[in-house]
Motif scaffolding. Structure first.
Motif, PDB file in Angstrom:
ATOM      1  N   ARG A 124       0.771  -1.234   0.286  1.00 32.25           N
ATOM      2  CA  ARG A 124       0.036   0.263  -0.031  1.00 32.25           C
ATOM      3  C   ARG A 124       0.763   1.380   0.003  1.00 32.25           C
ATOM      4  NH1 ARG A 124      -4.814  -0.002   3.969  1.00 32.25           N
ATOM      5  NH2 ARG A 124      -5.404  -1.622   2.699  1.00 32.25           N
ATOM      6  N   LEU A 125       1.919   1.285   0.794  1.00 32.41           N
ATOM      7  CA  LEU A 125       2.771   2.620   0.691  1.00 32.41           C
ATOM      8  C   LEU A 125       3.504   2.608  -0.573  1.00 32.41           C
ATOM      9  CD1 LEU A 125       3.953   4.580   2.614  1.00 32.41           C
ATOM     10  CD2 LEU A 125       5.899   3.124   2.936  1.00 32.41           C
ATOM     11  N   ASN A 126       3.831   1.777  -1.307  1.00 32.62           N
ATOM     12  CA  ASN A 126       4.318   1.746  -2.563  1.00 32.62           C
ATOM     13  C   ASN A 126       3.236   2.205  -3.557  1.00 32.62           C
ATOM     14  OD1 ASN A 126       6.002  -0.626  -1.262  1.00 32.62           O
ATOM     15  ND2 ASN A 126       7.131   0.140  -2.710  1.00 32.62           N
ATOM     16  N   LEU A 127       2.013   1.745  -3.467  1.00 34.46           N
ATOM     17  CA  LEU A 127       1.044   2.411  -4.023  1.00 34.46           C
ATOM     18  C   LEU A 127       0.791   3.892  -4.048  1.00 34.46           C
ATOM     19  CD1 LEU A 127      -1.592  -0.507  -4.183  1.00 34.46           C
ATOM     20  CD2 LEU A 127      -0.403   0.248  -6.210  1.00 34.46           C
ATOM     21  N   VAL A 128       0.644   4.220  -2.830  1.00 36.07           N
ATOM     22  CA  VAL A 128       0.538   5.704  -2.605  1.00 36.07           C
ATOM     23  C   VAL A 128       1.657   6.473  -3.063  1.00 36.07           C
ATOM     24  CG1 VAL A 128       0.262   7.482  -0.646  1.00 36.07           C
ATOM     25  CG2 VAL A 128      -0.952   5.431  -0.516  1.00 36.07           C
ATOM     26  N   GLY A 129       3.161   6.068  -2.901  1.00 38.12           N
ATOM     27  CA  GLY A 129       4.133   6.734  -3.217  1.00 38.12           C
ATOM     28  C   GLY A 129       4.129   6.879  -4.789  1.00 38.12           C
ATOM     29  N   ASN A 130       3.673   5.736  -5.573  1.00 37.12           N
ATOM     30  CA  ASN A 130       3.679   6.087  -7.040  1.00 37.12           C
ATOM     31  C   ASN A 130       2.591   6.836  -7.316  1.00 37.12           C
ATOM     32  OD1 ASN A 130       5.417   3.813  -8.786  1.00 37.12           O
ATOM     33  ND2 ASN A 130       5.075   2.851  -6.837  1.00 37.12           N
TER      34      ASN A 130
END
Length: 303
Positions: A124-130
């Motif tokens: 989820r953190l990677n999704l938000v960052g992307n």
């Protein structure tokens, strides 16, 4: 397009759990020029890559960006396919990326992972960052791309050789995209599949460490591509701070006749600097617009 006209470039770092399968899939499809540039793996990745039939070079420095800069200078094929060696991308989808190059519709093709994102492939953190990085890119550069950090791409050699690249870390993907826009290359996104990482491999990108670096790179490179945003944002910050200080000075002067001479001077300086930065942004924007038109015309004639 013949398979012999394509070099498949795979940057690796401790990808022993997946690299053999990636290389063998490409070789089964007829790709013979497969270049693995390894970042000093300690798990035997280079040996596995050689056994699978790839050329292997150990990069002289460190970082994904440095590896790609070094590898681009070694490739003489007309087309380059860039793919991570961690097993998250499907070699079988390579023709989706090569087709726009073959038809002359693009100079740089990006595989959009978010069109078919398999469960568990991104946290989820990677999704938000992307999402934040792609949003910032769209705001600054005015181009709607959904996945500027994709590790599955294809280029023409003439296109990639025209880019002025310098980033040595994970910022390289965003720099390649920004430089492609700056040089007037035609960019096309195509849908691809993104899988969970193969067993035995782990991600090297840290959202908390590398995310801010990537966003700072996107903003810093706006200095030449979108100077109005670059200088305008700094001007707005200086001007806003000066305005808030000015309100404080005026309030105290009206209520208690308290004079803040140093703060008054600082307020004036901040507002003037902010205004000058905004003017620099306007002038830079006019110059950047003319530069883009000249570069597009030069590149059009070269094609």
């Amino acid at each position: 397009m013949k398979r012999d006209d394509v070099c498949v470039l795979i940057p690796t770092l401790n990808e022993a759990g997946s690299i053999r399968g990636v290389i063998e899939d490409f070789r089964r499809m007829g790709f013979q020029d497969i270049l693995v540039i390894d970042g000093h793996s300690t798990d035997g990745t280079p040996d596995l890559a050689r056994e699978a039939g790839a050329r292997v070079i150990v990069q002289s420095g460190s970082g994904k960006g440095q590896a790609l800069l070094e590898a681009f200078g070694l490739i003489d094929k007309e087309y380059i396919v860039l793919i991570d060696g961690d097993g998250t991308y499907l070699p079988s989808e390579v023709d989706r990326l090569l087709d726009p190059l073959m038809r002359g519709r693009a100079d740089h093709v990006i595989g959009n992972r978010f069109s078919n994102l398999r469960g568990g492939s991104l946290k989820r953190l990677n999704l938000v960052g992307n999402w934040l990085i792609n949003l910032l890119f769209g705001i600054i550069y005015g181009v709607r791309l959904r996945d500027i950090l994709s590790g599955y791409r294809a280029f023409t050699r003439s296109g990639i050789s025209s880019l002025d690249l310098s980033m040595t870390g994970f910022e390289i993907e965003s720099e390649i995209t920004i430089e492609s826009l700056k040089k007037g290359l035609r960019i096309v996104e195509v849908p691809i599949t993104y899988l969970p990482r193969a067993g035995g491999t782990r991600t090297k990108l840290s959202p908390l460490r590398d995310g801010p670096k990537i966003m700072l790179t996107i903003y810093r490179l706006a200095k030449t591509q979108n100077p109005l945003f670059y200088f305008g944002l700094m001007g707005a910050i200086f001007g806003s701070v000066g305005f808030m200080l000015g309100l404080y000075v005026v309030r105290d002067w009206l209520n208690g006749r308290v004079e803040h001479i140093p703060l008054t001077i600082l307020t004036a300086i901040l507002i003037i600097v902010g205004f000058q930065l905004f003017l620099m942004g306007i002038q830079g924007d006019m110059m950047a617009t003319m530069h883009r038109e000249v570069m597009r015309e030069l590149y059009r004639k070269r094609r």
